[in-house]
Design an enzyme around this catalytic site. Structure first.
Site, short mmCIF file in Angstrom:
data_model
loop_
_atom_site.label_atom_id
_atom_site.label_comp_id
_atom_site.label_asym_id
_atom_site.label_seq_id
_atom_site.Cartn_x
_atom_site.Cartn_y
_atom_site.Cartn_z
CG ASP A 84 -2.11 0.96 1.01
OD1 ASP A 84 -2.40 1.33 -0.15
OD2 ASP A 84 -2.75 1.34 2.01
CG HIS A 127 -4.30 10.48 3.13
ND1 HIS A 127 -5.37 10.36 4.00
CD2 HIS A 127 -3.45 9.48 3.45
CE1 HIS A 127 -5.16 9.32 4.80
NE2 HIS A 127 -4.00 8.78 4.49
CD GLU A 137 -6.17 4.53 4.95
OE1 GLU A 137 -5.51 3.78 4.19
OE2 GLU A 137 -5.66 5.24 5.84
CD GLU A 169 -5.57 2.91 0.07
OE1 GLU A 169 -4.81 2.29 -0.70
OE2 GLU A 169 -5.38 3.01 1.30
CG ASP A 226 -5.60 0.33 3.99
OD1 ASP A 226 -5.67 -0.72 4.64
OD2 ASP A 226 -4.69 1.18 4.13
NE ARG A 246 -7.74 6.18 9.94
CZ ARG A 246 -7.05 6.01 8.83
NH1 ARG A 246 -5.79 5.63 8.88
NH2 ARG A 246 -7.62 6.21 7.67
CD GLN A 296 -2.82 4.48 10.89
OE1 GLN A 296 -4.05 4.51 10.84
NE2 GLN A 296 -2.07 4.95 9.92
CE LYS A 348 -3.26 1.96 7.46
NZ LYS A 348 -4.13 2.82 6.64
CB THR A 362 -7.61 -4.94 2.13
OG1 THR A 362 -6.61 -4.72 3.13
CG2 THR A 362 -7.47 -3.92 1.03
CD GLU A 409 -7.54 12.55 4.91
OE1 GLU A 409 -7.18 13.35 4.04
OE2 GLU A 409 -7.74 11.34 4.65
MN MN Z 1 -4.06 2.85 2.93
#
Ligand code: MN
Length: 437
Positions: free
Chosen positions: A138, A145, A210, A212, A244, A248, A251, A264, A268, A384
């Site tokens: 990834d 971002h 996420e 993507e 993804d 948080r 993370q 993560k 996915t 975000e």
């Molecule tokens: Mn990602």
């Protein structure tokens, strides 16, 4: 770079009526690939091409099938339960098959009547992962971002000094990649809330998505032999949607010094449909760097990149809560972004990944990283959109969200539009959050 040819002619119509409807994701100019069978059946999985609301079963073309040449070779690879064999053949074979399928599906095709039996309605199909994904990496290609997230994790230094030189990435986990419709169990992990003096093991309270794209690799490279940027796209079969899922809170506690791990690798979700680089040829755009930014190192730069290294792909994420489902409310769009705003291109991802001799293989998956645009409402994650959970979103249903709740269904979509060409879409990648075990 793939060329625009007869298959992109916007005037082309199909004998599959649903492909000619305005707004359809899969007009004749798209021809995305997927792996499918009839839902609930024990039929073998095999490859198909999306056309309107149907799938053309590539193992059922009968006498209409191309008999020889690159198209026949490519078609033979489509009987497998994954696209890897087709992916391994390279652009010449893909182009030949695309041209052949486009002709078979055109309104004036003499095979229309015979081929009707090779159509399976998408609504009656179940999908598998498009490829056996051996390895998954990834990237982190959106500077918008990276800056917004950096600001939350490191207010003093949002964008690390390597960002404008190195296409940053981490090695992900292939085993937990699922196809659209995936149920995502809320993961447990070590949580270290601000102010606490020791972590605890608990279900993540800050589960996020996420937005993507996934890049599916075609022919690989031998170990020790880098792929030069001029040839990088010859090693790319096509693109899919990719969510993804990210915890948080896990993370924030685990990511230093080696980057993402358990935050993560629990799930996915990708779309079943792979839109080929051939189909994306009309929507290319020049790749540019802002004047005050450093030019990329020579191994990440070339004339073709500057001329047309970017692709304009509109991206969207929508949320459907359990309450919305109960009340039959439509999913609510949370954000839109565009892949053209990506700081690093697909060719740069491939060239960088292999510059040290690392080998890629057919079916390997590269995530682009969360795609966020320059405006706050173009953010590709809740992290975000809610400023790290500090500003909850109020949905039209009256509910609030800082992060995802159990029962939430996250739906990613994408499409390309350009004057003088057909609109093509990616279908969707949807996944639903299930309660922690
Ligand atoms: Mn990602």
């Amino acid at each position: 770079m793939r060329q625009i040819d007869e298959t992109h002619d916007p005037q082309l119509a199909s004998w599959v009526e649903s492909a000619n409807r305005p707004g359809c994701d899969f007009p004749l100019q798209n021809l995305p690939f997927a792996v499918f069978r009839r839902a609930g059946s024990r039929e073998p999985l095999r490859c198909g091409v999306g056309i309107g609301e149907a799938i053309l079963d590539l193992t059922a073309l009968g006498p209409a099938a191309p008999r020889e040449g690159a198209a026949a070779e490519a078609l033979a690879a489509c009987a497998a339960p994954a696209l890897n064999a087709l992916m391994a053949l390279g652009p010449q074979a893909w182009q030949a098959l695309r041209r052949g399928l486009s002709r078979l599906l055109r309104a004036d095709s003499p095979h229309a009547r015979a081929l009707a039996a090779a159509l399976v309605p998408q609504a009656q199909a179940e999908f598998a992962l498009p490829a056996r994904i051996g390895d998954y990496t990834d990237f982190y290609t959106s500077i918008h971002h990276a800056t917004a997230v950096g600001r939350l994790f490191r207010p003093d230094q949002p964008l690390l000094p390597n960002y404008k030189w190195v296409p940053i990435a981490y090695h992900g986990r292939a085993s937990s990649i699922g196809v659209s419709g995936q149920r995502v169990r809320r993961p447990h992990g070590q949580l270290m809330p601000r102010g606490a003096d020791s972590p605890r093991l608990a279900p993540s309270e800050r589960l996020d998505y996420e937005l993507e794209l996934g890049v599916l690799i075609g022919p690989g490279n031998a170990l020790g032999e880098p792929i030069p940027i001029e040839r990088a796209e010859e090693h790319v079969f096509g693109l899919c949607l990719l969510n993804d899922w990210s915890a948080r809170d896990v993370q924030a506690w685990e990511y230093q010094p080696l980057g993402p791990f358990l935050a993560k690798n629990f799930a996915t979700t990708v779309s079943p449909w792979v839109v080929t680089l051939e189909a994306l040829a009309p929507y290319r755009a020049p790749w540019r760097r802002a004047e005050h930014d450093p030019a990329p190192l020579p191994y990440l730069d070339c004339a073709a990149l500057r001329a047309a290294g970017a692709i304009e792909i509109a991206l969207e994420v929508a949320l459907e809560t359990a309450l919305m489902r109960e009340r039959a409310l439509a999913p609510e769009r949370l954000a839109q972004a565009d892949f053209r705003d990506s700081y690093w291109s697909i060719a740069q991802m491939v060239a960088h990944h292999t510059v040290n001799g690392c080998n890629l293989a057919p079916g390997d998956l590269l995530g682009t990283g969360t795609q966020s645009g320059p405006a706050p409402q173009q953010a590709g994650s809740l992290l975000e959109l809610t400023a790290g959970g500090s500003r909850p979103l109020t949905l039209k249903s009256g509910e609030q969200r800082r992060f995802l709740a159990d029962g939430d269904r996250v739906i990613l979509r994408a499409w390309c539009e350009r004057a003088g060409f057909a609109r093509i879409g990616f279908g969707e990648a949807a996944g639903t959050v299930w309660p922690a075990a």
